[in-house]
Design a protein around this motif. Structure first.
Motif, PDB file in Angstrom:
ATOM      1  N   VAL A   1     127.330 -11.260  72.497  1.00 25.30           N
ATOM      2  CA  VAL A   1     126.608  -9.987  72.383  1.00 25.30           C
ATOM      3  C   VAL A   1     126.193  -9.731  70.935  1.00 25.30           C
ATOM      4  O   VAL A   1     125.041  -9.374  70.649  1.00 25.30           O
ATOM      5  N   ILE A   2     127.134  -9.926  69.991  1.00 28.01           N
ATOM      6  CA  ILE A   2     126.827  -9.679  68.578  1.00 28.01           C
ATOM      7  C   ILE A   2     125.693 -10.575  68.095  1.00 28.01           C
ATOM      8  O   ILE A   2     124.689 -10.120  67.539  1.00 28.01           O
ATOM      9  N   ALA A   3     125.861 -11.898  68.322  1.00 26.28           N
ATOM     10  CA  ALA A   3     124.846 -12.843  67.853  1.00 26.28           C
ATOM     11  C   ALA A   3     123.527 -12.643  68.589  1.00 26.28           C
ATOM     12  O   ALA A   3     122.445 -12.764  68.001  1.00 26.28           O
ATOM     13  N   GLY A   4     123.597 -12.312  69.888  1.00 23.55           N
ATOM     14  CA  GLY A   4     122.368 -12.137  70.667  1.00 23.55           C
ATOM     15  C   GLY A   4     121.521 -10.988  70.169  1.00 23.55           C
ATOM     16  O   GLY A   4     120.316 -11.144  69.912  1.00 23.55           O
ATOM     17  N   TYR A   5     122.119  -9.820  70.007  1.00 29.60           N
ATOM     18  CA  TYR A   5     121.348  -8.677  69.543  1.00 29.60           C
ATOM     19  C   TYR A   5     120.904  -8.842  68.091  1.00 29.60           C
ATOM     20  O   TYR A   5     119.822  -8.377  67.703  1.00 29.60           O
ATOM     21  N   ALA A   6     121.717  -9.529  67.279  1.00 30.67           N
ATOM     22  CA  ALA A   6     121.308  -9.783  65.894  1.00 30.67           C
ATOM     23  C   ALA A   6     120.063 -10.662  65.852  1.00 30.67           C
ATOM     24  O   ALA A   6     119.143 -10.423  65.056  1.00 30.67           O
TER      25      ALA A   6
ATOM     26  N   ALA B   1     120.184  -8.341  59.460  1.00 30.38           N
ATOM     27  CA  ALA B   1     120.377  -8.943  60.782  1.00 30.38           C
ATOM     28  C   ALA B   1     120.758 -10.418  60.670  1.00 30.38           C
ATOM     29  O   ALA B   1     121.567 -10.937  61.450  1.00 30.38           O
ATOM     30  N   ASP B   2     120.185 -11.098  59.679  1.00 29.65           N
ATOM     31  CA  ASP B   2     120.499 -12.504  59.454  1.00 29.65           C
ATOM     32  C   ASP B   2     121.964 -12.674  59.058  1.00 29.65           C
ATOM     33  O   ASP B   2     122.633 -13.617  59.480  1.00 29.65           O
ATOM     34  N   GLN B   3     122.495 -11.751  58.239  1.00 27.74           N
ATOM     35  CA  GLN B   3     123.896 -11.815  57.833  1.00 27.74           C
ATOM     36  C   GLN B   3     124.824 -11.605  59.037  1.00 27.74           C
ATOM     37  O   GLN B   3     125.862 -12.271  59.164  1.00 27.74           O
TER      38      GLN B   3
ATOM     39  N   ALA C   1     128.563 -14.058  62.890  1.00 32.68           N
ATOM     40  CA  ALA C   1     128.943 -14.353  64.269  1.00 32.68           C
ATOM     41  C   ALA C   1     129.068 -15.858  64.494  1.00 32.68           C
ATOM     42  O   ALA C   1     129.972 -16.329  65.192  1.00 32.68           O
ATOM     43  N   GLU C   2     128.162 -16.638  63.887  1.00 33.68           N
ATOM     44  CA  GLU C   2     128.216 -18.088  64.031  1.00 33.68           C
ATOM     45  C   GLU C   2     129.463 -18.661  63.363  1.00 33.68           C
ATOM     46  O   GLU C   2     130.109 -19.568  63.889  1.00 33.68           O
ATOM     47  N   ARG C   3     129.831 -18.099  62.182  1.00 31.62           N
ATOM     48  CA  ARG C   3     131.058 -18.567  61.522  1.00 31.62           C
ATOM     49  C   ARG C   3     132.279 -18.259  62.379  1.00 31.62           C
ATOM     50  O   ARG C   3     133.206 -19.065  62.481  1.00 31.62           O
ATOM     51  N   ALA C   4     132.297 -17.083  62.996  1.00 28.58           N
ATOM     52  CA  ALA C   4     133.410 -16.744  63.888  1.00 28.58           C
ATOM     53  C   ALA C   4     133.462 -17.698  65.077  1.00 28.58           C
ATOM     54  O   ALA C   4     134.541 -18.119  65.509  1.00 28.58           O
ATOM     55  N   ALA C   5     132.296 -18.036  65.624  1.00 23.35           N
ATOM     56  CA  ALA C   5     132.243 -18.975  66.751  1.00 23.35           C
ATOM     57  C   ALA C   5     132.760 -20.348  66.338  1.00 23.35           C
ATOM     58  O   ALA C   5     133.481 -21.017  67.084  1.00 23.35           O
ATOM     59  N   GLN C   6     132.385 -20.786  65.131  1.00 25.47           N
ATOM     60  CA  GLN C   6     132.860 -22.081  64.641  1.00 25.47           C
ATOM     61  C   GLN C   6     134.370 -22.077  64.453  1.00 25.47           C
ATOM     62  O   GLN C   6     135.055 -23.065  64.734  1.00 25.47           O
TER      63      GLN C   6
END
Length: 662
Positions: free
Chosen positions: A316-321, A338-340, A345-350
């Motif tokens: 949800v976070i990465a999608g709306y961003a 929005a890029d930040q 979110a991508e770092r959290a996913a990694q």
């Protein structure tokens, strides 16, 4: 060699039989599935050793040991108690009090199993030989008055046999890995076998056979405990079996297991004691490796427990961003904000993927690509990781190095190594990433010549000592002060490399920098490599109707918005039952089903099975935020389209378009 195994579990007996056939083929195995029957078989078969399970119905292993040791026909047979709890000292104490000679833990370690059995058989046969010789000599004395001449002849024969036995015993002592010792308590004479002295780094003639040789080399902290244990053993209270430390020739202390058995005269006074010491170094190493594996498994279990909910939140976070980024355009001042959010979110996913790599629960999205291109892709944003005062160098081979990897995970490996190098160079330095090929036999990789792709990551930083290098990949081990390191970065690197069937080594010295060498299997076949450098354009819009089934309302709303904004007609369902009903009602107009695997009332696998009965060629894409092992346990088959959460809107649209156009 004849062995008796007593265990109520037939599977355990079959496993033991298979192990012995492989690692101790000379052993003849007799089995029994109850303690009562096992005691009867022991008296009848006279085995060289008994492997006895502790937990059994009716009569447990402790009671069975007591009865075996109380019976004249079986009291000299070594009993090895088998337990599922390696470190349960209470269990071991109870076993020793019952008369057990040794312990083994399930599941069996092959080396320990074979060593324990051989040691027990050796000790039993030595004791049997000594008892036999004693009985022969006693019988000889009784006949001495009436048959002096014949007795002298027989005495000479017995002396010859004794010499032969002593020669055999001497050869056995030289061949064993244990160090043997013998103590005459009356004369205070002591004997140490050559192997006993060798374990401490001495030749046979370099240590005197005196009691002080043992006690002076015993660690000072353990002398009182050993003396107390010896006194208790001489009084007949407890067996003598301890782990102790003995000082070696080099001044270090070697941890050994020291065990012995006393002999008493008619008045109950101890007159002699014999025993052995065993080097515990290999066992300690195995226990440390087990603890390391258990740590990593525990972290994987923890990550797996929160992965589903966390991945839904990140979707949800990465999608709306990403939707904000597309709406705002690069010229908007809010675009960078929005890029930040998207990058965080991508770092959290990694991080989640890295944690799951500990226990190999992360479902990998592998692709065939060039290792050099991966390095150049990461190079584009490594500058932000290492800082301006560190010089970044990349050296890649001109020819492609085909590897089958999860791109996001390999990027995380290089980012974590870069962050580790940055912390090792507080005053600046040089950080280098290079690729190459290593030739050699025995890698076990797919290439017949034993070749593998190599990434070398080096820094000119502070370096590490040997102790730190040995522990660098341990979870939660860090040299940083409190609050400045989790101790997970390098452990995640290790987990990801292992999941890719690779290998990682570290070479470092204080003040001379650090070099990490990663070996990965070269991809087999001649299929084309996917480019990881070319930017991917936004997929084209569509007009098809897509049935979306997702139980998380936030994720469901996001997917609905993403698909609707790109022209698709969307039908929503909240669970497995509803998705089947909606498909049955509007099947002719639905081009694609997009649904979560784990849903209430009916999971995605079950729902898809019912949908295929209605229309067999229905196209489907599954999504999931659960771990790979959890998905497979629900019946997920290979070859089915699966998107792992968190998923970026562009990736979702691209996969939808790809499946629709097939």
């Amino acid at each position: 060699m004849k062995l008796l195994a007593i265990d109520d579990n037939q599977d355990n007996l079959l496993t033991l039989s298979a192990l012995l056939k492989t690692f101790l083929p000379e052993a003849q195995l007799i089995t029994s599935q109850s303690a009562q029957d096992g005691i009867r078989r022991a008296a009848m078969e006279a085995p060289d050793a008994i492997l006895l399970d502790i937990q059994m119905p009716g009569m447990d292993g402790f009671e069975a040991t007591r009865r075996l040791k109380a019976a004249a026909s079986t009291q000299h047979i070594p009993v090895i108690l088998v337990t599922a709890h390696r470190s349960d000292s209470t269990c071991r104490v109870m076993g020793l009090e019952c008369g057990a000679d040794a312990f083994l833990s399930k599941p069996f370690d092959e080396a320990e199993l074979v060593a324990q059995i051989k040691a027990m058989v050796r000790i039993k046969r030595s004791e049997d030989a000594l008892r036999h010789e004693r009985d022969s000599l006693e019988a000889l004395v009784q006949r001495r008055t009436s048959q002096l001449l014949q007795a002298n002849v027989e005495l000479q024969q017995n002396l010859e046999r004794l010499a032969q036995n002593e020669a055999r015993y001497s050869r056995a002592v030289r061949g064993t890995s244990d160090g043997l010792w013998d103590w005459d308590l009356v004369s205070n004479d002591y004997y140490y076998s050559p192997r006993w002295k060798e374990l401490l780094g001495f030749a046979d003639d370099e240590l005197e056979n005196r009691p002080e040789t043992f006690f002076d080399r015993l660690h000072p902290d353990e002398r009182a405990e050993v003396q107390e244990s010896l006194c208790a053993h001489f009084l007949g209270h407890t067996p003598f079996d301890q782990e102790i430390r003995l000082r070696t020739r080099g001044g270090e202390y070697l941890r050994v297991r020291c065990r012995g058995q006393a002999e008493w005269d008619g008045a109950g006074e101890p007159v002699r004691m014999s025993g052995a010491i065993t080097d515990m170094t290999e066992r300690q190493l195995m226990e440390e490796q087990l603890r390391q594996a258990q740590k990593m498994e525990a972290i994987g279990q923890l990550a797996g427990g929160v992965a589903h909910d966390f991945n839904n939140v990140l979707t949800v976070i990465a999608g709306y961003a990403n939707i904000l980024k597309m709406d705002l355009g690069t010229e908007s001042p809010q675009h960078e904000l929005a890029d930040q959010i998207s990058a965080a979110a991508e770092r959290a996913a990694q991080l989640t993927r890295g944690l799951l790599a500990f226990s190999r629960k992360q479902a990998m999205n592998q692709q065939r690509c060039d290792l050099g291109e991966i390095v150049h892709r990461v190079e584009q944003f490594l500058g932000r990781v290492i800082g301006e005062d560190i010089q970044l160098k990349t050296e890649t081979l001109p020819e492609p190095l085909p590897v089958q990897v999860d791109l996001a995970q390999m990027e995380q490996v290089l980012i974590n190594l870069a962050a580790n190098a940055r912390d090792a160079m507080p005053g600046g330095g040089v950080f280098t990433i290079a690729t190459g090929v290593r030739d050699g036999e025995g890698h076990g990789y797919g290439d017949p010549a034993g070749r593998c792709a190599v990434i070398i990551v080096a820094d000119s930083g502070e370096g590490m000592d040997d102790e730190t290098s040995r522990r660098i990949f341990e979870p939660f081990f860090t040299t940083k002060e409190v609050g400045k390191g989790t101790g997970l970065g390098m452990a995640i690197v290790y987990g990801i490399v292992q999941q890719h069937k690779g290998n990682i080594r570290v070479s470092s010295k204080p003040g001379e920098g650090t070099v990490f060498t990663i070996e990965l299997p070269l991809a087999e076949g001649s299929a084309a490599l996917e480019s990881v450098l070319n930017p991917q354009s936004l997929p084209q819009t569509g007009t098809e109707t897509i049935l979306v089934a997702e139980d998380d309302p936030n994720v469901r709303s996001l997917v609905d918005m993403v698909l609707t904004r790109h022209g698709y007609q969307v039908i929503l369902a909240e669970d497995g039952e509803e998705v089947v009903h909606r498909f049955a009602a509007q099947q002719d107009g639905i081009e694609l089903v997009l649904m979560d695997i784990i849903m209430p009332r009916k999971n995605g696998i079950e729902a898809y099975a019912e949908i295929k009965k209605i229309r067999p060629k229905t196209k489907v894409i599954f999504t999931s935020g659960y771990t790979a092992d959890f998905i497979q346990s629900r019946g997920m088959q290979e070859g089915v389209e699966l998107i792992m959460k968190p998923v970026q809107p562009v990736e979702l649209l691209r996969k939808v378009r790809e499946v629709l156009e097939r």
